[in-house]
Scaffold this active site. Structure first.
Site, PDB file in Angstrom:
ATOM      1  N   HIS A  88      20.831  10.168  27.327  1.00 15.61           N
ATOM      2  CA  HIS A  88      20.797   9.756  28.730  1.00 15.61           C
ATOM      3  C   HIS A  88      19.650  10.470  29.450  1.00 15.61           C
ATOM      4  O   HIS A  88      19.041  11.391  28.915  1.00 15.61           O
ATOM      5  CB  HIS A  88      22.113  10.091  29.439  1.00 15.61           C
ATOM      6  CG  HIS A  88      23.233   9.153  29.100  1.00 15.61           C
ATOM      7  ND1 HIS A  88      24.017   9.316  27.988  1.00 15.61           N
ATOM      8  CD2 HIS A  88      23.692   8.037  29.727  1.00 15.61           C
ATOM      9  CE1 HIS A  88      24.914   8.346  27.940  1.00 15.61           C
ATOM     10  NE2 HIS A  88      24.734   7.564  28.975  1.00 15.61           N
ATOM     11  N   LYS A 111      21.727  13.639  34.033  1.00 17.72           N
ATOM     12  CA  LYS A 111      23.150  13.507  33.710  1.00 17.72           C
ATOM     13  C   LYS A 111      23.736  14.879  33.393  1.00 17.72           C
ATOM     14  O   LYS A 111      23.160  15.642  32.612  1.00 17.72           O
ATOM     15  CB  LYS A 111      23.347  12.561  32.528  1.00 17.72           C
ATOM     16  CG  LYS A 111      24.820  12.235  32.251  1.00 17.72           C
ATOM     17  CD  LYS A 111      24.944  11.108  31.235  1.00 17.72           C
ATOM     18  CE  LYS A 111      26.399  10.774  30.936  1.00 17.72           C
ATOM     19  NZ  LYS A 111      27.125  10.320  32.148  1.00 17.72           N
TER      20      LYS A 111
END
Length: 270
Positions: A157, A161
């Site tokens: 990600h 995140k």
């Protein structure tokens, strides 16, 4: 049939704006309220203007109780603590509560099942059609392949995140554990560093990558002797999660109170 009236909580954030766009583009629903935390810079701003879909005449407030009382459902991609509070309010209002929040600790979401006696709660670590189909395939593959095939879940990600493994990675790991008929918590390996013992048969490993602007990439690897099977999903547009959440809300509108998943919404549990 009247439009389903939806509240977007965390309306000023990236996912909040994506949710507003998704509902605006979807037949059968409308955004009637946007909620942000007390003191937010977005209070008083129009949810539509923030989302880039034009003025909807819906100013953002910090009063979820009032918003929920005049709605049919809420779309929630916030934090576990906030989602638990919103679930209590949803139960009081007896509305649909779609939860895409990730970062839950083990057992932290248990109170949601009590709220689901009165609310229609749809919770998933990922609202994407493709990811939930992937989870179904992972479950079947894990059931079909014996423990000679090691299972590893790899995810990447964007650098902002904060939770790891991702909710989607845990969703896929749980699917693999369900297919094998084992308890994920006692067979989960989250980190490897330094000199380690050989890999234990039956463990499900997780590897986490963070960097750049990657929306989400997930692979489940079944590694056997002399062969490897990889099942992969790549997210290219954050709107796919928002569209899935809006679809889940419309589905939940006609359901009885209960605790549901996206697999229920998509008919994968039938």
């Amino acid at each position: 049939m009247r439009q389903m009236r939806l509240v977007v909580v965390g309306a000023g954030g990236r996912m909040g704006r994506a949710l507003t766009r998704a509902v605006t583009d979807m037949a059968g629903a409308e955004v009637v309220a946007g909620v942000e935390r007390e003191g937010s810079e977005f209070l008083g701003q129009d949810v539509g203007e923030l989302a880039g879909v034009g003025n909807l005449g819906v100013p953002i407030s910090d009063d979820p109780l009032a918003a929920f009382a005049h709605s049919d459902g809420v779309l929630d991609f916030t934090t576990p603590k906030a989602s638990l509070w919103f679930a209590e309010l949803s139960a009081q209002a007896r509305i649909v509560h779609v939860i895409g929040t990730t970062g839950w600790s083990e057992g932290e979401d248990e109170p949601l099942k009590a709220a689901a006696r009165h609310a229609r709660i749809v919770k998933s670590g990922n609202m994407s059609l493709g990811v939930n189909l992937l989870a179904s395939l992972v479950r079947k593959a894990a059931a079909a392949l014996d423990s000679d095939f090691d299972i590893e879940v790899l995810e990447m990600h964007h650098k902002h995140k904060v939770d790891a493994p991702s909710g989607t990675a845990l969703l896929l790991g749980q699917a693999a554990a369900d297919g094998r008929g084992i308890d994920l918590s006692s067979h989960s390996v989250r980190s490897r560093d330094g000199i380690m013992d050989p890999r234990k048969t039956g463990d499900i490993g997780f590897a986490t990558l963070r960097g750049g602007s990657v929306i989400g990439e997930h692979s489940v690897i079944f590694a056997g002797e002399g062969e490897r099977i990889e099942l992969t999903h790549r997210s290219e547009d954050r709107q796919l999660f928002a569209r899935g959440a809006a679809k889940a809300a419309l589905w939940g509108f006609d359901q009885k109170p209960g605790f549901y998943s996206m697999a229920d919404v998509l008919g994968l549990n039938a």
